[in-house]
Design a protein around this motif. Sequence first.
Motif, PDB file in Angstrom:
ATOM      1  N   GLY A  35      67.403   2.393  88.911  1.00  0.00           N
ATOM      2  CA  GLY A  35      66.886   3.352  87.936  1.00  0.00           C
ATOM      3  C   GLY A  35      65.533   3.901  88.359  1.00  0.00           C
ATOM      4  N   LEU A  36      64.720   3.057  88.985  1.00  0.00           N
ATOM      5  CA  LEU A  36      63.423   3.519  89.493  1.00  0.00           C
ATOM      6  C   LEU A  36      63.610   4.630  90.531  1.00  0.00           C
ATOM      7  CD1 LEU A  36      61.606   0.080  89.948  1.00  0.00           C
ATOM      8  CD2 LEU A  36      61.197   1.769  88.141  1.00  0.00           C
ATOM      9  N   VAL A  37      64.617   4.466  91.386  1.00  0.00           N
ATOM     10  CA  VAL A  37      64.893   5.472  92.417  1.00  0.00           C
ATOM     11  C   VAL A  37      65.410   6.762  91.783  1.00  0.00           C
ATOM     12  CG1 VAL A  37      66.227   5.992  94.491  1.00  0.00           C
ATOM     13  CG2 VAL A  37      65.367   3.672  94.104  1.00  0.00           C
ATOM     14  N   HIS A  38      66.353   6.629  90.863  1.00  0.00           N
ATOM     15  CA  HIS A  38      66.938   7.809  90.231  1.00  0.00           C
ATOM     16  C   HIS A  38      65.903   8.548  89.384  1.00  0.00           C
ATOM     17  CE1 HIS A  38      71.430   7.358  90.887  1.00  0.00           C
ATOM     18  NE2 HIS A  38      70.922   6.275  91.481  1.00  0.00           N
ATOM     19  N   GLY A  39      64.957   7.819  88.796  1.00  0.00           N
ATOM     20  CA  GLY A  39      63.921   8.455  87.983  1.00  0.00           C
ATOM     21  C   GLY A  39      63.046   9.390  88.791  1.00  0.00           C
ATOM     22  N   ILE A  40      62.749   9.012  90.032  1.00  0.00           N
ATOM     23  CA  ILE A  40      61.975   9.897  90.905  1.00  0.00           C
ATOM     24  C   ILE A  40      62.792  11.149  91.202  1.00  0.00           C
ATOM     25  CG2 ILE A  40      60.760  10.084  93.110  1.00  0.00           C
ATOM     26  CD1 ILE A  40      60.489   7.038  93.097  1.00  0.00           C
ATOM     27  N   GLY A  41      64.114  10.980  91.289  1.00  0.00           N
ATOM     28  CA  GLY A  41      64.979  12.141  91.468  1.00  0.00           C
ATOM     29  C   GLY A  41      64.935  13.067  90.274  1.00  0.00           C
ATOM     30  N   PHE A  42      64.912  12.490  89.049  1.00  0.00           N
ATOM     31  CA  PHE A  42      64.774  13.315  87.855  1.00  0.00           C
ATOM     32  C   PHE A  42      63.460  14.084  87.888  1.00  0.00           C
ATOM     33  CE2 PHE A  42      67.464   9.956  85.540  1.00  0.00           C
ATOM     34  CZ  PHE A  42      68.632  10.679  85.737  1.00  0.00           C
TER      35      PHE A  42
ATOM     36  N   ALA B 278      68.554  -1.024  80.825  1.00  0.00           N
ATOM     37  CA  ALA B 278      67.703  -1.318  81.985  1.00  0.00           C
ATOM     38  C   ALA B 278      67.612  -0.111  82.900  1.00  0.00           C
ATOM     39  CB  ALA B 278      68.261  -2.519  82.751  1.00  0.00           C
ATOM     40  N   PHE B 279      68.725   0.589  83.101  1.00  0.00           N
ATOM     41  CA  PHE B 279      68.719   1.801  83.920  1.00  0.00           C
ATOM     42  C   PHE B 279      67.831   2.866  83.288  1.00  0.00           C
ATOM     43  CE2 PHE B 279      70.816   5.888  85.194  1.00  0.00           C
ATOM     44  CZ  PHE B 279      70.510   5.827  86.544  1.00  0.00           C
ATOM     45  N   THR B 280      67.893   2.985  81.962  1.00  0.00           N
ATOM     46  CA  THR B 280      67.073   3.953  81.234  1.00  0.00           C
ATOM     47  C   THR B 280      65.588   3.633  81.375  1.00  0.00           C
ATOM     48  OG1 THR B 280      68.804   4.416  79.614  1.00  0.00           O
ATOM     49  CG2 THR B 280      66.538   4.869  78.949  1.00  0.00           C
ATOM     50  N   VAL B 281      65.235   2.368  81.188  1.00  0.00           N
ATOM     51  CA  VAL B 281      63.829   1.950  81.309  1.00  0.00           C
ATOM     52  C   VAL B 281      63.323   2.213  82.720  1.00  0.00           C
ATOM     53  CG1 VAL B 281      62.251  -0.014  81.255  1.00  0.00           C
ATOM     54  CG2 VAL B 281      63.978   0.252  79.460  1.00  0.00           C
ATOM     55  N   GLY B 282      64.142   1.890  83.719  1.00  0.00           N
ATOM     56  CA  GLY B 282      63.726   2.087  85.106  1.00  0.00           C
ATOM     57  C   GLY B 282      63.475   3.539  85.439  1.00  0.00           C
TER      58      GLY B 282
ATOM     59  N   LEU C 229      64.566  10.921  99.416  1.00  0.00           N
ATOM     60  CA  LEU C 229      64.891  10.331  98.124  1.00  0.00           C
ATOM     61  C   LEU C 229      66.351  10.584  97.753  1.00  0.00           C
ATOM     62  CD1 LEU C 229      63.989   9.018  95.421  1.00  0.00           C
ATOM     63  CD2 LEU C 229      63.578  11.348  94.603  1.00  0.00           C
ATOM     64  N   ASN C 230      66.817  11.813  97.944  1.00  0.00           N
ATOM     65  CA  ASN C 230      68.211  12.136  97.630  1.00  0.00           C
ATOM     66  C   ASN C 230      69.175  11.316  98.476  1.00  0.00           C
ATOM     67  OD1 ASN C 230      67.732  13.995  95.601  1.00  0.00           O
ATOM     68  ND2 ASN C 230      67.597  15.730  96.996  1.00  0.00           N
ATOM     69  N   ALA C 231      68.799  11.068  99.728  1.00  0.00           N
ATOM     70  CA  ALA C 231      69.629  10.213 100.586  1.00  0.00           C
ATOM     71  C   ALA C 231      69.690   8.790 100.029  1.00  0.00           C
ATOM     72  CB  ALA C 231      69.086  10.211 102.008  1.00  0.00           C
ATOM     73  N   CYS C 232      68.559   8.293  99.531  1.00  0.00           N
ATOM     74  CA  CYS C 232      68.527   6.941  98.957  1.00  0.00           C
ATOM     75  C   CYS C 232      69.365   6.863  97.684  1.00  0.00           C
ATOM     76  CB  CYS C 232      67.085   6.533  98.654  1.00  0.00           C
ATOM     77  SG  CYS C 232      66.081   6.222 100.123  1.00  0.00           S
ATOM     78  N   ILE C 233      69.353   7.924  96.882  1.00  0.00           N
ATOM     79  CA  ILE C 233      70.161   7.947  95.662  1.00  0.00           C
ATOM     80  C   ILE C 233      71.641   7.863  96.022  1.00  0.00           C
ATOM     81  CG2 ILE C 233      70.903   9.418  93.742  1.00  0.00           C
ATOM     82  CD1 ILE C 233      68.002  10.346  93.491  1.00  0.00           C
ATOM     83  N   ALA C 234      72.043   8.626  97.040  1.00  0.00           N
ATOM     84  CA  ALA C 234      73.441   8.559  97.484  1.00  0.00           C
ATOM     85  C   ALA C 234      73.771   7.149  97.992  1.00  0.00           C
ATOM     86  CB  ALA C 234      73.691   9.593  98.577  1.00  0.00           C
ATOM     87  N   LEU C 235      72.819   6.527  98.682  1.00  0.00           N
ATOM     88  CA  LEU C 235      73.045   5.177  99.209  1.00  0.00           C
ATOM     89  C   LEU C 235      73.193   4.159  98.071  1.00  0.00           C
ATOM     90  CD1 LEU C 235      73.318   3.967 102.017  1.00  0.00           C
ATOM     91  CD2 LEU C 235      70.886   3.377 101.938  1.00  0.00           C
ATOM     92  N   SER C 236      72.507   4.395  96.959  1.00  0.00           N
ATOM     93  CA  SER C 236      72.642   3.490  95.813  1.00  0.00           C
ATOM     94  C   SER C 236      74.064   3.525  95.252  1.00  0.00           C
ATOM     95  CB  SER C 236      71.632   3.858  94.720  1.00  0.00           C
ATOM     96  OG  SER C 236      71.990   5.062  94.044  1.00  0.00           O
ATOM     97  N   ILE C 237      74.709   4.694  95.322  1.00  0.00           N
ATOM     98  CA  ILE C 237      76.093   4.801  94.849  1.00  0.00           C
ATOM     99  C   ILE C 237      77.036   4.116  95.839  1.00  0.00           C
ATOM    100  CG2 ILE C 237      77.837   6.388  93.961  1.00  0.00           C
ATOM    101  CD1 ILE C 237      75.608   8.489  93.742  1.00  0.00           C
ATOM    102  N   VAL C 238      76.729   4.202  97.127  1.00  0.00           N
ATOM    103  CA  VAL C 238      77.506   3.474  98.129  1.00  0.00           C
ATOM    104  C   VAL C 238      77.456   1.973  97.823  1.00  0.00           C
ATOM    105  CG1 VAL C 238      77.697   2.875 100.571  1.00  0.00           C
ATOM    106  CG2 VAL C 238      77.103   5.215  99.914  1.00  0.00           C
ATOM    107  N   PHE C 239      76.273   1.484  97.473  1.00  0.00           N
ATOM    108  CA  PHE C 239      76.112   0.067  97.132  1.00  0.00           C
ATOM    109  C   PHE C 239      77.019  -0.320  95.969  1.00  0.00           C
ATOM    110  CE2 PHE C 239      74.114  -3.189  94.490  1.00  0.00           C
ATOM    111  CZ  PHE C 239      73.912  -4.206  95.404  1.00  0.00           C
ATOM    112  N   VAL C 240      77.030   0.521  94.926  1.00  0.00           N
ATOM    113  CA  VAL C 240      77.885   0.234  93.767  1.00  0.00           C
ATOM    114  C   VAL C 240      79.355   0.252  94.167  1.00  0.00           C
ATOM    115  CG1 VAL C 240      78.644   1.111  91.517  1.00  0.00           C
ATOM    116  CG2 VAL C 240      76.214   1.043  92.059  1.00  0.00           C
ATOM    117  N   GLY C 241      79.737   1.191  95.042  1.00  0.00           N
ATOM    118  CA  GLY C 241      81.114   1.244  95.515  1.00  0.00           C
ATOM    119  C   GLY C 241      81.522  -0.029  96.232  1.00  0.00           C
ATOM    120  N   VAL C 242      80.637  -0.554  97.068  1.00  0.00           N
ATOM    121  CA  VAL C 242      80.901  -1.819  97.775  1.00  0.00           C
ATOM    122  C   VAL C 242      81.033  -2.971  96.780  1.00  0.00           C
ATOM    123  CG1 VAL C 242      79.941  -3.503  99.398  1.00  0.00           C
ATOM    124  CG2 VAL C 242      79.773  -1.051  99.895  1.00  0.00           C
TER     125      VAL C 242
END
Length: 326
Positions: free
Chosen positions: A238-245, A176-180, A200-213
């Motif tokens: 994955g949609l957010v990280h894809g824009i980062g890629f 699912a992460f790959t598809v996104g 966008l980079n700030a949002c990617i970091a925030l997504s990792i904070v979410f996983v940590g919580v």
Amino acid sequence: MILHRIARLVLLAAAALAFWTPLLAHEATLGVLEFREMRPGAFIGRWTMEPTVGASRVDLRVPPHCLLRLPELNCGDKGLVGQITIGNLGADMSAALIKVIPLRGEPRSYTISTANPVVTLLGTDAPTLDTWLELARTYINFGIDHILLGADHLLFVLGLIWIVQGGWRLIKTITAFTVGHSASLAATAFGLIGVSERPLNACIALSIVFVGVEIVKQQRGEIGLTARYPWAVAFSFGLVHGIGFASALAGLGLERRILPAALLFFNVGVEIGQLLFVLLVLALIWAHRRLGAGLPRWSAELPAYAIGSVSMFWFLGRLVRVLAAA
């Protein structure tokens, strides 16, 4: 559990290394050099995206019949054809795009990377088999480098492994992460969507904070959103990280005719790198089972707080850059 023990080890190591990673993990060390033909065989060269190493220190080597004294490049009657390379590529610059804009015909683009340090410039607009093979080799390796050097992407994937724990649920989650990120990568590369890189980079970091919580919740016996719907969370982020890629390709200004192929090969490279990382973690889990090693009880919660602290550090640092640029 065994998986949790090995994940703690890996997360602690990743967290320790992450503090040494630059805040802007997606700003690739790329350079874009444009050669515009002013008269037959005579070009003016300029860096439209200056490399980190500094344009004056780039060891650019052109075909023997050409005379290079930037900004001037004279190739005579033969024109700008033959092999071109950058001698010190890899020191501070990971890749460079060479754009040739002739007096007549379509612009041509060639990518030099550490995996493909020499490219052959053609005097024709029609790409050959060697051109496509060169493109595949360059962008697959570029994609692998990008994901393996992207500490925030890997930390997010590691967090997913921690929560999901393994089996078919892990396969579905990673898929699912790959598809996104594949979908948003393509949409961004073709200009269908566009997001400023710093927010966008700030949002990617925030997504990792979410996983940590979510990891902390799981340790307290609570069932978080990621534990309930891991594939939905993985796809969404994955949609957010894809824009980062896609930001790695955005500034290159690739010509439309090679963009689909470059995008495909780059995404293949990203997937190979991601798969290598997942296999590495699974191999460590297998090794841990064989060795039967353990960690002190007091260390149980350290990795969860480490991943949250590192990602929050990234988020605050990137947020400061966003506000400074506003």
